[in-house]
Design an enzyme around this catalytic site. Structure first.
Site, PDB file in Angstrom:
ATOM      1  N   ASN A   9       0.874  -1.178   0.000  1.00 21.48           N
ATOM      2  CA  ASN A   9       0.000   0.000   0.000  1.00 21.48           C
ATOM      3  C   ASN A   9       0.907   1.223   0.000  1.00 21.48           C
ATOM      4  O   ASN A   9       1.513   1.536   1.020  1.00 21.48           O
ATOM      5  CB  ASN A   9      -0.888  -0.018   1.254  1.00 21.48           C
ATOM      6  CG  ASN A   9      -1.698   1.262   1.400  1.00 21.48           C
ATOM      7  OD1 ASN A   9      -1.812   2.046   0.452  1.00 21.48           O
ATOM      8  ND2 ASN A   9      -2.268   1.484   2.579  1.00 21.48           N
ATOM      9  N   TRP A  10       0.996   1.861  -1.168  1.00 21.63           N
ATOM     10  CA  TRP A  10       1.942   2.977  -1.304  1.00 21.63           C
ATOM     11  C   TRP A  10       1.415   4.253  -0.636  1.00 21.63           C
ATOM     12  O   TRP A  10       2.135   5.227  -0.514  1.00 21.63           O
ATOM     13  CB  TRP A  10       2.255   3.223  -2.772  1.00 21.63           C
ATOM     14  CG  TRP A  10       3.047   2.120  -3.429  1.00 21.63           C
ATOM     15  CD1 TRP A  10       3.299   0.860  -2.935  1.00 21.63           C
ATOM     16  CD2 TRP A  10       3.709   2.172  -4.706  1.00 21.63           C
ATOM     17  NE1 TRP A  10       4.065   0.144  -3.817  1.00 21.63           N
ATOM     18  CE2 TRP A  10       4.337   0.916  -4.914  1.00 21.63           C
ATOM     19  CE3 TRP A  10       3.829   3.153  -5.707  1.00 21.63           C
ATOM     20  CZ2 TRP A  10       5.061   0.629  -6.071  1.00 21.63           C
ATOM     21  CZ3 TRP A  10       4.556   2.864  -6.860  1.00 21.63           C
ATOM     22  CH2 TRP A  10       5.166   1.620  -7.031  1.00 21.63           C
ATOM     23  N   LYS A  11       0.136   4.260  -0.276  1.00 20.35           N
ATOM     24  CA  LYS A  11      -0.507   5.435   0.359  1.00 20.35           C
ATOM     25  C   LYS A  11      -0.297   6.678  -0.525  1.00 20.35           C
ATOM     26  O   LYS A  11      -0.232   6.550  -1.733  1.00 20.35           O
ATOM     27  CB  LYS A  11       0.035   5.642   1.771  1.00 20.35           C
ATOM     28  CG  LYS A  11       0.022   4.370   2.616  1.00 20.35           C
ATOM     29  CD  LYS A  11       0.131   4.664   4.076  1.00 20.35           C
ATOM     30  CE  LYS A  11       0.297   3.374   4.842  1.00 20.35           C
ATOM     31  NZ  LYS A  11       0.007   3.508   6.245  1.00 20.35           N
ATOM     32  N   HIS A  94      -9.660   1.262   4.389  1.00 22.24           N
ATOM     33  CA  HIS A  94      -8.411   1.397   5.167  1.00 22.24           C
ATOM     34  C   HIS A  94      -8.682   2.331   6.349  1.00 22.24           C
ATOM     35  O   HIS A  94      -9.453   3.285   6.235  1.00 22.24           O
ATOM     36  CB  HIS A  94      -7.302   1.959   4.269  1.00 22.24           C
ATOM     37  CG  HIS A  94      -5.951   1.874   4.895  1.00 22.24           C
ATOM     38  ND1 HIS A  94      -5.534   2.761   5.864  1.00 22.24           N
ATOM     39  CD2 HIS A  94      -4.926   0.996   4.723  1.00 22.24           C
ATOM     40  CE1 HIS A  94      -4.305   2.428   6.250  1.00 22.24           C
ATOM     41  NE2 HIS A  94      -3.921   1.363   5.581  1.00 22.24           N
ATOM     42  N   GLU A  96      -7.049   4.666   7.558  1.00 26.10           N
ATOM     43  CA  GLU A  96      -6.769   6.089   7.292  1.00 26.10           C
ATOM     44  C   GLU A  96      -7.945   6.737   6.573  1.00 26.10           C
ATOM     45  O   GLU A  96      -8.254   7.907   6.791  1.00 26.10           O
ATOM     46  CB  GLU A  96      -5.464   6.224   6.495  1.00 26.10           C
ATOM     47  CG  GLU A  96      -4.257   5.919   7.368  1.00 26.10           C
ATOM     48  CD  GLU A  96      -3.056   5.345   6.637  1.00 26.10           C
ATOM     49  OE1 GLU A  96      -2.992   5.417   5.394  1.00 26.10           O
ATOM     50  OE2 GLU A  96      -2.164   4.802   7.329  1.00 26.10           O
ATOM     51  N   GLU A 166      -5.867  -5.130  10.242  1.00 26.11           N
ATOM     52  CA  GLU A 166      -4.828  -4.147  10.529  1.00 26.11           C
ATOM     53  C   GLU A 166      -5.141  -3.428  11.840  1.00 26.11           C
ATOM     54  O   GLU A 166      -5.930  -2.468  11.850  1.00 26.11           O
ATOM     55  CB  GLU A 166      -4.768  -3.109   9.408  1.00 26.11           C
ATOM     56  CG  GLU A 166      -4.467  -3.680   8.049  1.00 26.11           C
ATOM     57  CD  GLU A 166      -3.802  -2.646   7.145  1.00 26.11           C
ATOM     58  OE1 GLU A 166      -2.708  -2.918   6.689  1.00 26.11           O
ATOM     59  OE2 GLU A 166      -4.379  -1.561   6.947  1.00 26.11           O
ATOM     60  N   GLY A 172       2.035   1.952  10.686  1.00 31.27           N
ATOM     61  CA  GLY A 172       3.002   3.041  10.542  1.00 31.27           C
ATOM     62  C   GLY A 172       3.699   3.423  11.845  1.00 31.27           C
ATOM     63  O   GLY A 172       4.334   4.465  11.929  1.00 31.27           O
ATOM     64  N   SER A 212       2.967  -2.525  10.300  1.00 29.10           N
ATOM     65  CA  SER A 212       4.428  -2.564  10.493  1.00 29.10           C
ATOM     66  C   SER A 212       5.041  -3.923  10.143  1.00 29.10           C
ATOM     67  O   SER A 212       5.970  -4.380  10.807  1.00 29.10           O
ATOM     68  CB  SER A 212       4.790  -2.135  11.918  1.00 29.10           C
ATOM     69  OG  SER A 212       4.367  -0.796  12.149  1.00 29.10           O
ATOM     70  N   GLY A 233       2.605  -1.314   4.290  1.00 27.30           N
ATOM     71  CA  GLY A 233       2.683   0.119   3.988  1.00 27.30           C
ATOM     72  C   GLY A 233       4.126   0.544   3.773  1.00 27.30           C
ATOM     73  O   GLY A 233       4.693   0.334   2.701  1.00 27.30           O
ATOM     74  N   GLY A 234       4.721   1.108   4.808  1.00 23.15           N
ATOM     75  CA  GLY A 234       6.067   1.689   4.714  1.00 23.15           C
ATOM     76  C   GLY A 234       7.090   0.827   4.000  1.00 23.15           C
ATOM     77  O   GLY A 234       7.822   1.311   3.114  1.00 23.15           O
TER      78      GLY A 234
HETATM   79  C1  PEP Z   1      -0.933  -0.026   5.775  1.00 23.52           C
HETATM   80  O1  PEP Z   1      -0.794   1.028   5.203  1.00 23.52           O
HETATM   81  O2  PEP Z   1      -1.910  -0.702   5.499  1.00 23.52           O
HETATM   82  C2  PEP Z   1       0.081  -0.460   6.729  1.00 23.52           C
HETATM   83  C3  PEP Z   1      -0.087  -1.607   7.346  1.00 23.52           C
HETATM   84  O3  PEP Z   1       1.163   0.360   6.932  1.00 23.52           O
HETATM   85  P1  PEP Z   1       2.545  -0.014   7.666  1.00 23.52           P
HETATM   86  O4  PEP Z   1       3.019  -1.297   7.058  1.00 23.52           O
HETATM   87  O5  PEP Z   1       3.453   1.143   7.341  1.00 23.52           O
HETATM   88  O6  PEP Z   1       2.267  -0.133   9.111  1.00 23.52           O
END
Ligand code: PEP
Length: 247
Positions: A9-11, A94, A96, A166, A172, A212, A233-234
């Site tokens: 997930n590049w956000k 999501h 966010e 999640e 994050g 994470s 994500g990251g």
């Molecule tokens: C996400 O964006 O869905 C996510 C899990 O981010 P991260 O891996 O950065 O925690």
């Protein structure tokens, strides 16, 4: 045997030219048929990233979609726009989007149904806040999110959905759920799918863990019985993603 699915997930990261560079770099390492690998990218990056991954095993994903077919919805992206651009997966609900853009279980439900109608695979997100975890209501809360998000969907269609568990406190933050914590909730999600849609659906549906995920913890998390991969994500924006995919 459920095939693992690992989605990045590049956000809201990467301009179109940066996205092309990242996709070219990652493609070298993550083009595999051993797991489903998906790049979920910002809407403006869909076309150029699609060009880069054309002919590979990597699938294209979007990060959101609207639940109407077309019309006066300034700024929104329709399901047909996504499919026409070669998108196969779409992240829906999501945390966010729930937190900053007023997404609710009801809008998520409409989006999941609309995505399925168009042959898109929804990656439907769920997960509790730290406060809910501390109150001991994680399982109740997530069960409700699943029932409401997937309300009215047939058993035949529900297995086409990918669920991403999640925990919000792990997104994050660098704070990952332990594999036992993640498995407990993913198992509970599979159980509620079984109660509502039947045992066959429960065995078929794929459930990811997200929060994470990194090169160090991926193997342990993905080895759990009810965890069928990850939403990342990251770490999906870095070369590290290759170690997660090739865990
Ligand atoms: C996400 O964006 O869905 C996510 C899990 O981010 P991260 O891996 O950065 O925690």
């Amino acid at each position: 045997m459920r095939k693992k699915i690992i989605a990045g997930n590049w956000k809201m990261n990467k301009t179109p030219s940066e996205a092309v560079e990242l996709a070219k770099m990652l493609k070298e390492y993550v083009d595999t048929d051993k797991a489903d690998v998906v790049f979920c990218v910002p809407a403006i990056d869909i076309i150029p990233v699609g060009e880069v991954i054309k002919g590979s095993n990597i699938a294209l994903g979007a990060e959101n979609m609207y639940f109407e077919e077309s019309g006066a919805y300034t700024g929104e992206i329709s399901p047909a726009m996504l499919t026409d651009a070669g998108v196969k997966y779409v992240i829906l609900g999501h945390s966010e989007r729930r937190q900053y853009f007023a997404e609710t279980d009801e809008t998520v439900n409409k989006k999941v149904k609309k995505a399925l109608e168009h042959g898109l695979t929804p990656i439907m997100c769920c997960g509790e806040t730290l406060e809910q975890r501390e109150q001991g209501i994680t399982i109740d809360f997530v069960r409700t999110q699943i029932k409401r998000g997937l309300y009215g969907i047939s058993a035949e269609d529900v297995v086409k959905v990918v669920i991403a568990y999640e925990p919000i406190w792990a997104i994050g933050t660098g704070k990952t759920a332990t594999s036992d914590e993640a498995e407990e909730v993913c198992g509970a999600i599979r159980a509620v799918i079984g109660e509502v849609w039947g045992q066959d659906a429960a065995e078929k549906i794929r459930i990811q863990y997200g929060g994470s995920v990194n090169a160090k913890n991926a193997a342990e998390l993905f080895a759990m019985k009810d965890i069928d991969g990850g939403l990342v994500g990251g770490a999906s924006l870095k070369e590290e993603f290759k170690d997660i995919v090739n865990y």
